[in-house]
Design an enzyme around this catalytic site. Structure first.
Site, PDB file in Angstrom:
ATOM      1  N   ASN A 210       0.844  -1.196   0.000  1.00  0.00           N
ATOM      2  CA  ASN A 210       0.000   0.000   0.000  1.00  0.00           C
ATOM      3  C   ASN A 210       0.877   1.244   0.000  1.00  0.00           C
ATOM      4  OD1 ASN A 210       0.589   0.769   2.856  1.00  0.00           O
ATOM      5  ND2 ASN A 210      -0.335  -1.235   3.216  1.00  0.00           N
ATOM      6  N   ASP A 285      -3.998  -6.581   5.270  1.00  0.00           N
ATOM      7  CA  ASP A 285      -4.943  -7.490   5.937  1.00  0.00           C
ATOM      8  C   ASP A 285      -4.835  -8.910   5.382  1.00  0.00           C
ATOM      9  OD1 ASP A 285      -6.048  -5.599   7.670  1.00  0.00           O
ATOM     10  OD2 ASP A 285      -7.288  -4.781   6.058  1.00  0.00           O
ATOM     11  N   LYS A 295       8.450 -17.014 -11.047  1.00  0.00           N
ATOM     12  CA  LYS A 295       7.637 -15.880 -11.493  1.00  0.00           C
ATOM     13  C   LYS A 295       6.380 -16.405 -12.204  1.00  0.00           C
ATOM     14  CE  LYS A 295       7.723 -11.923 -14.527  1.00  0.00           C
ATOM     15  NZ  LYS A 295       8.313 -11.372 -15.731  1.00  0.00           N
ATOM     16  N   ASP A 313      -3.931  -9.995  13.002  1.00  0.00           N
ATOM     17  CA  ASP A 313      -4.235  -8.588  13.297  1.00  0.00           C
ATOM     18  C   ASP A 313      -3.549  -8.221  14.623  1.00  0.00           C
ATOM     19  OD1 ASP A 313      -5.460  -6.165  14.191  1.00  0.00           O
ATOM     20  OD2 ASP A 313      -7.038  -6.514  12.706  1.00  0.00           O
ATOM     21  N   ILE A 314      -2.532  -7.381  14.526  1.00  0.00           N
ATOM     22  CA  ILE A 314      -1.699  -7.062  15.690  1.00  0.00           C
ATOM     23  C   ILE A 314      -2.514  -6.316  16.750  1.00  0.00           C
ATOM     24  CG2 ILE A 314       0.395  -5.855  16.458  1.00  0.00           C
ATOM     25  CD1 ILE A 314       1.360  -6.154  13.459  1.00  0.00           C
ATOM     26  N   LYS A 350     -14.767   0.044  14.502  1.00  0.00           N
ATOM     27  CA  LYS A 350     -13.433  -0.569  14.628  1.00  0.00           C
ATOM     28  C   LYS A 350     -13.042  -0.708  16.098  1.00  0.00           C
ATOM     29  CE  LYS A 350     -10.958   0.174  11.122  1.00  0.00           C
ATOM     30  NZ  LYS A 350     -10.239   0.878  10.065  1.00  0.00           N
TER      31      LYS A 350
HETATM   32  N1  CTP Z   1      -3.704  -3.296  12.256  1.00  0.00           N
HETATM   33  C1  CTP Z   1      -2.907  -4.288  12.792  1.00  0.00           C
HETATM   34  N2  CTP Z   1      -2.783  -5.476  12.150  1.00  0.00           N
HETATM   35  C2  CTP Z   1      -3.480  -5.729  11.017  1.00  0.00           C
HETATM   36  C3  CTP Z   1      -4.313  -4.720  10.478  1.00  0.00           C
HETATM   37  C4  CTP Z   1      -4.389  -3.511  11.117  1.00  0.00           C
HETATM   38  O1  CTP Z   1      -2.282  -4.053  13.824  1.00  0.00           O
HETATM   39  N3  CTP Z   1      -3.363  -6.908  10.426  1.00  0.00           N
HETATM   40  C5  CTP Z   1      -3.821  -2.030  12.983  1.00  0.00           C
HETATM   41  C6  CTP Z   1      -3.280  -0.831  12.228  1.00  0.00           C
HETATM   42  O2  CTP Z   1      -1.902  -0.625  12.475  1.00  0.00           O
HETATM   43  C7  CTP Z   1      -4.134   0.294  12.797  1.00  0.00           C
HETATM   44  C8  CTP Z   1      -5.461  -0.381  13.092  1.00  0.00           C
HETATM   45  O3  CTP Z   1      -5.181  -1.775  13.182  1.00  0.00           O
HETATM   46  O4  CTP Z   1      -3.622   0.777  14.009  1.00  0.00           O
HETATM   47  C9  CTP Z   1      -6.548  -0.174  12.104  1.00  0.00           C
HETATM   48  O5  CTP Z   1      -6.177  -0.595  10.845  1.00  0.00           O
HETATM   49  P1  CTP Z   1      -7.137  -0.551   9.594  1.00  0.00           P
HETATM   50  O6  CTP Z   1      -6.462  -1.193   8.457  1.00  0.00           O
HETATM   51  O7  CTP Z   1      -7.692   0.820   9.411  1.00  0.00           O
HETATM   52  O8  CTP Z   1      -8.317  -1.434  10.124  1.00  0.00           O
HETATM   53  P2  CTP Z   1      -8.766  -2.868   9.818  1.00  0.00           P
HETATM   54  O9  CTP Z   1      -8.998  -3.548  11.108  1.00  0.00           O
HETATM   55  O10 CTP Z   1      -7.815  -3.538   8.886  1.00  0.00           O
HETATM   56  O11 CTP Z   1     -10.171  -2.650   9.176  1.00  0.00           O
HETATM   57  P3  CTP Z   1     -10.617  -2.271   7.702  1.00  0.00           P
HETATM   58  O12 CTP Z   1      -9.487  -2.659   6.792  1.00  0.00           O
HETATM   59  O13 CTP Z   1     -11.828  -3.046   7.521  1.00  0.00           O
HETATM   60  O14 CTP Z   1     -10.842  -0.794   7.744  1.00  0.00           O
END
Ligand code: CTP
Length: 418
Positions: A210, A285, A295, A313-314, A350
């Protein structure tokens, strides 16, 4: 920018080849609004003339302890008293030895002996002189007396040899100098941050990622360091320099970031040395379910379909781990929410899904906010449901204000978020 305005700096220049590099330091301090008075040793003037120092600083050069033209002959006392900060660059082995023993035979050393306020020493010398037990014990003595040190750095030296002995860069000296002057409310505190994007490999040449630049997270890390915190910064692939003094853990994928964060969390919550966790990283995600060894060819039938698998998800995992910290210090956990529209509503959802003490929301579709730009407009959603909307600011300002807000939260008792 405003930080240096009207700050009075006395720059003590020792006699070494690095004396030439202090001219850039003087220029930079002046550009940012500071006033610089140069005090040079006799040896320093063999490398750079008093006239050059005078021309660059725009002030008279100070080199003579017994200058009869000075009223009362008290130049060393006046210089020692008036400066917000004294910087010694280059701090030679000879100057450090004289300081450690309280010698005061010339203007530079007499001024340093009369100095009661902050002093920063940036040593530069041959690597053998630096590592000599005499120099090292002088550094220990001076550190014990509150002198701050910056460098020396490793690299090629003027003598043609390689080793530790180079004068720190102007940027590094400026940063450490700033920290000598900033209030340090976070001394003894430890921050863990994530920043930047993650990369999820598809095959040996391609990845999913990203637009995150890491700037917001690095700005928060910088602000925490300036306030005196110890900072561990776990970051994905970024093209910006790390803040001076942070312990950086570079990672590539979400799984690597997850493993690095959990290792620090487990170790430092066990010994009560973690105070705040700020998760600014744009973690992918999903990752490709398979990483192809070769490749992927466009002729393959599978091209156009990438099967994905969820990444850990951390933030979610940390919020689940908090209640398990019985009788332990609970770190403040702060998440970020990058949204494109309906930001507050989505952030509330969230926060109920991944409870944390605070969510910093930014609408990345808004002008001046989000990825790659120097500014950000953020809204804070506290776990108490309170909402704070901040104006458009530079990421540096957002970082500073956020660290101030975390500092104030840390001074009040708080609990797991669920
Ligand atoms: N985050 C994380 N680990 C992941 C995804 C997200 O720790 N695998 C943390 C990001 O660093 C941020 C928060 O979660 O602090 C929100 O991330 P975001 O991508 O906006 O939220 P998501 O839970 O992924 O939800 P969505 O993509 O549906 O908006």
């Amino acid at each position: 920018m405003d930080f240096w305005r009207n700050k009075e700096i006395v720059l003590v220049v020792g006699g070494g080849i690095a004396a030439c590099r202090t001219l850039d330091l003087i220029r930079r301090l002046k550009e940012l609004g500071a006033g610089v008075s140069v005090v040079g040793t006799e040896a320093a003037t063999r490398f750079v003339t008093p006239l050059t120092f005078q021309a660059i600083s725009g002030r008279p050069f100070h080199g003579d302890l017994f200058d009869p033209t000075l009223e009362g002959g008290m130049d060393h006392i006046r210089l020692a008293r008036e400066a917000h900060l004294v910087i010694i660059a280059p701090a030679t082995a000879d100057l450090l030895a004289k300081m450690a023993h309280g010698l005061a035979g010339d203007l530079a050393t007499a001024m340093l002996l009369a100095r009661t306020g902050p002093v920063l020493a940036a040593p530069a010398m041959n690597h053998a002189m630096w590592s000599h037990p005499a120099t090292q014990s002088n550094v220990t003595v001076l550190t014990g007396r509150g002198i701050q040190f910056c460098g020396p750095e490793a690299g090629s030296l003027a003598c043609g040899e390689e080793g530790v002995g180079r004068l720190a860069t102007v940027e590094t000296i400026m940063e450490v100098a700033r920290r000598c002057l900033e209030p340090q409310p976070l001394t003894g505190r430890h921050f863990l941050l994530t920043a930047g994007p993650t990369r999820e490999e598809l095959d040996p040449v391609r990845y999913l990622s990203n637009h995150s630049s890491g700037r917001m997270g690095f700005a928060i890390a910088q602000a925490a360091l300036r306030a005196g915190a110890r900072v561990t910064l776990v970051h994905g692939p970024v093209a910006i320099p790390s803040p001076y003094g942070a312990k950086t853990i570079p990672v590539t994928s979400a799984r690597e970031m997850h493993a690095a964060v959990m290792a620090v969390w487990d170790r430092d919550t066990a010994n009560d040395t973690l105070d705040a966790v700020v998760l600014t990283a744009a973690v992918a995600d999903f990752r490709p379910a398979r990483r192809e060894a070769e490749k992927i060819k466009k002729s393959l039938d599978s091209a156009g379909h990438i099967e994905l698998q969820a990444n850990p998800d951390i933030l979610l995992e940390l919020s689940q781990r908090q209640p398990t910290l019985k009788n332990r210090n609970i770190p403040l956990v702060i998440g970020f929410a990058a949204e494109t529209g309906m930001a507050l509503e989505r952030a509330r959802e969230k926060m109920s899904r991944k409870p944390c003490h605070m969510l910093v929301i930014n609408d990345v579709s808004e002008e001046g906010s989000g990825f790659g730009v120097a500014t950000n407009r953020v809204t804070l959603l506290h776990h108490t449901h309170e909402v704070e909307t901040w104006p458009l600011m530079t990421k540096e300002e957002v970082g500073k204000r956020l660290v101030a807000s975390i500092t104030s939260s840390l001074s009040h008792p708080f609990h797991p978020v669920h």
